[in-house]
Design an enzyme around this catalytic site. Structure first.
Site, PDB file in Angstrom:
ATOM      1  N   GLU A  75       0.841  -1.213   0.000  1.00 38.99           N
ATOM      2  CA  GLU A  75       0.000   0.000   0.000  1.00 38.99           C
ATOM      3  C   GLU A  75       0.869   1.253   0.000  1.00 38.99           C
ATOM      4  O   GLU A  75       0.624   2.201  -0.760  1.00 38.99           O
ATOM      5  CB  GLU A  75      -0.907  -0.013   1.223  1.00 38.99           C
ATOM      6  CG  GLU A  75      -1.671   1.279   1.461  1.00 38.99           C
ATOM      7  CD  GLU A  75      -1.688   1.706   2.920  1.00 38.99           C
ATOM      8  OE1 GLU A  75      -1.373   2.877   3.214  1.00 38.99           O
ATOM      9  OE2 GLU A  75      -2.019   0.856   3.776  1.00 38.99           O
ATOM     10  N   GLU A 147       7.729   3.348  11.954  1.00 43.37           N
ATOM     11  CA  GLU A 147       6.309   3.305  12.288  1.00 43.37           C
ATOM     12  C   GLU A 147       6.018   2.151  13.251  1.00 43.37           C
ATOM     13  O   GLU A 147       5.271   2.304  14.225  1.00 43.37           O
ATOM     14  CB  GLU A 147       5.494   3.140  11.008  1.00 43.37           C
ATOM     15  CG  GLU A 147       3.993   3.079  11.192  1.00 43.37           C
ATOM     16  CD  GLU A 147       3.259   2.881   9.883  1.00 43.37           C
ATOM     17  OE1 GLU A 147       2.205   2.221   9.884  1.00 43.37           O
ATOM     18  OE2 GLU A 147       3.744   3.373   8.840  1.00 43.37           O
TER      19      GLU A 147
END
Length: 438
Positions: A75, A147
């Site tokens: 993504e 992240e």
């Protein structure tokens, strides 16, 4: 050109028509005209998420295993091309764009008040023309690794992922959607191209557009636009069996960790095993369970007020119900100095629910009216309506069908859903303790 390929669903009571079709390359399209709105919203979804890590490909049934976090990594990388970033192109046209990956799907979306065709061109182009390089993958591994470390320091994130891992200890769902630093280190351009070529075929994509559109003209334009992309009519891969196996009742009853928090965080979860066979039954089941949970745990209920007055929970309390392809579960969480008492009380409320439910007719009528009101309010949001169609879980059912079914729910329907869903033996708890306490 595409008139004979289109199917219309009309809802006179809402003055609404929904148009469905399939482009020549196999991509499903849902078009929702909302003439009173200036804004348009589009979402392009592939039926491919984080749990789709293993599958059988091709006529020889080659077994393929993807690293955890591959769908999420893909993504991120699709936005980046050799000489530009799709985010920047949307920004130049005045559009807001985003994307998300769940356990079972990946969606790319934008909203705009102008330049709809240009924005759709960008959306269709960057999702259907992948570009992955060694340098780009290495750079993204650093970004996503950061992240992952950030979420590892978040109590709310660790509470949720730890709870889901308890619920599904033998399933890819035990792993975070983003994967781990070790798993994403295994991702290469070849891995991304393999995943993309298997699951981003047009026949596995669905485009939903809601807003100020002429659906017939837009469908014809989409057919012309999609003619430039190659058509892959090979069958989709067969996903590995026993993902979220409903017959596998094994779960971890409790788990815990210590973090730098001021007071304990606790989450209780209930894993569902009921499997409605068709889309209408799935929708009815979901609506019934959601309404049932509101009747038992909403902040206006006796249960909530009793636990609030005793200091067992506070305004941090929340509950939710998640239902996707192959699984569903409910969660209850709070920050509290009495985590074990909170767990006991949630389980006690669930155990007592079958005896108490049929005496709650007044609460049921009020809660149903509230749920209907919230759903009616969402009809004013192109985003809310379009995202209702992104998943394939409920087939061709629309938000208007959903509204009718919600209005027709009875207390007996909730009792049936209760019997199917609530099984105290399928509950788990996860606690985060302040480091000073252990």
């Amino acid at each position: 050109m595409g008139e004979n390929k289109l199917k219309e669903q009309t809802y006179p009571e809402f003055n609404q028509t929904i148009v469905r079709g399939q482009l020549g390359n196999g991509m499903a399209v849902v078009l929702i005209p909302m003439k009173a709105f200036q804004k348009s919203y589009a979402v392009l979804t592939t039926d491919f998420g984080s749990i789709d890590q293993s599958f059988y490909s091709g006529p020889n049934r080659e077994f393929v295993q993807l690293p955890a976090g591959c769908a999420h990594f893909l993504e991120h990388k699709l936005f980046e091309k050799e000489d530009h970033d799709a985010f920047d192109l949307f920004g130049k046209l005045g559009a807001d764009s985003n994307a998300f990956t769940s356990y079972t799907q990946t969606s790319y979306q934008f909203s705009t008040t102008m330049n709809l065709h240009q924005c759709l061109e960008i959306l269709l182009d960057f999702v259907q023309k992948p570009y992955f390089s060694k340098e780009g993958v290495a750079k993204e591994q650093g970004i996503i690794g950061q992240e992952i470390r950030m979420y590892a320091d978040s109590p709310s994130s660790r509470l949720y992922t730890g709870t889901v891992a308890n619920l599904y200890p033998h399933d890819p769902m035990r792993q975070d959607i983003a994967g781990s630093e070790d798993s994403i280190a295994q991702i290469t351009p070849d891995v991304l191209y393999r995943a993309y070529n298997e699951f981003y075929r047009p026949s596995n994509l669905k485009l939903v557009v809601a807003g100020n559109i002429d659906p017939h003209q837009l469908f014809e334009w989409l057919e012309e636009q999609e003619a430039q992309y190659s058509i892959d009519r090979a069958p989709l891969p067969q996903r590995a069996l026993k993902l979220s196996d409903p017959l596998d009742s094994d779960l971890v009853e409790q788990n815990q960790l210590m973090m730098d928090v001021q007071r304990p965080h606790v989450m209780v979860a209930l894993r569902g095993s009921h499997r409605p066979l068709d889309a209408p039954a799935r929708l009815k089941y979901r609506l019934s369970v959601e309404l049932l949970l509101e009747m038992l745990f909403d902040d206006t209920t006796d249960n909530f007020l009793r636990l609030y007055d005793r200091g067992i929970l506070d305004d941090s309390f929340s509950f939710s119900f998640e239902m996707e392809r192959g699984f569903h579960f409910a969660t209850w969480s709070t920050e509290t100095n009495q985590p074990r008492k909170f767990t006991d009380e949630i389980r006690a409320i669930l155990q007592a629910a079958p005896d108490n439910l049929m005496h709650m007719k007044g609460q049921f009528a009020a809660m149903r009216r509230g749920a209907v009101g919230r759903l009616v309010a969402s009809l004013n949001s192109p985003e809310m309506i379009a995202n209702r169609y992104a998943s394939n879980l409920f087939g061709d059912i629309t938000i208007y069908d959903e509204l009718k079914q919600l209005q027709s729910l009875t207390l007996t329907d909730l009792q049936t859903a209760l019997d199917q869903f609530i099984c105290p033996a399928m509950t788990t708890t996860f606690t985060i303790w302040p480091q000073a306490e252990h």
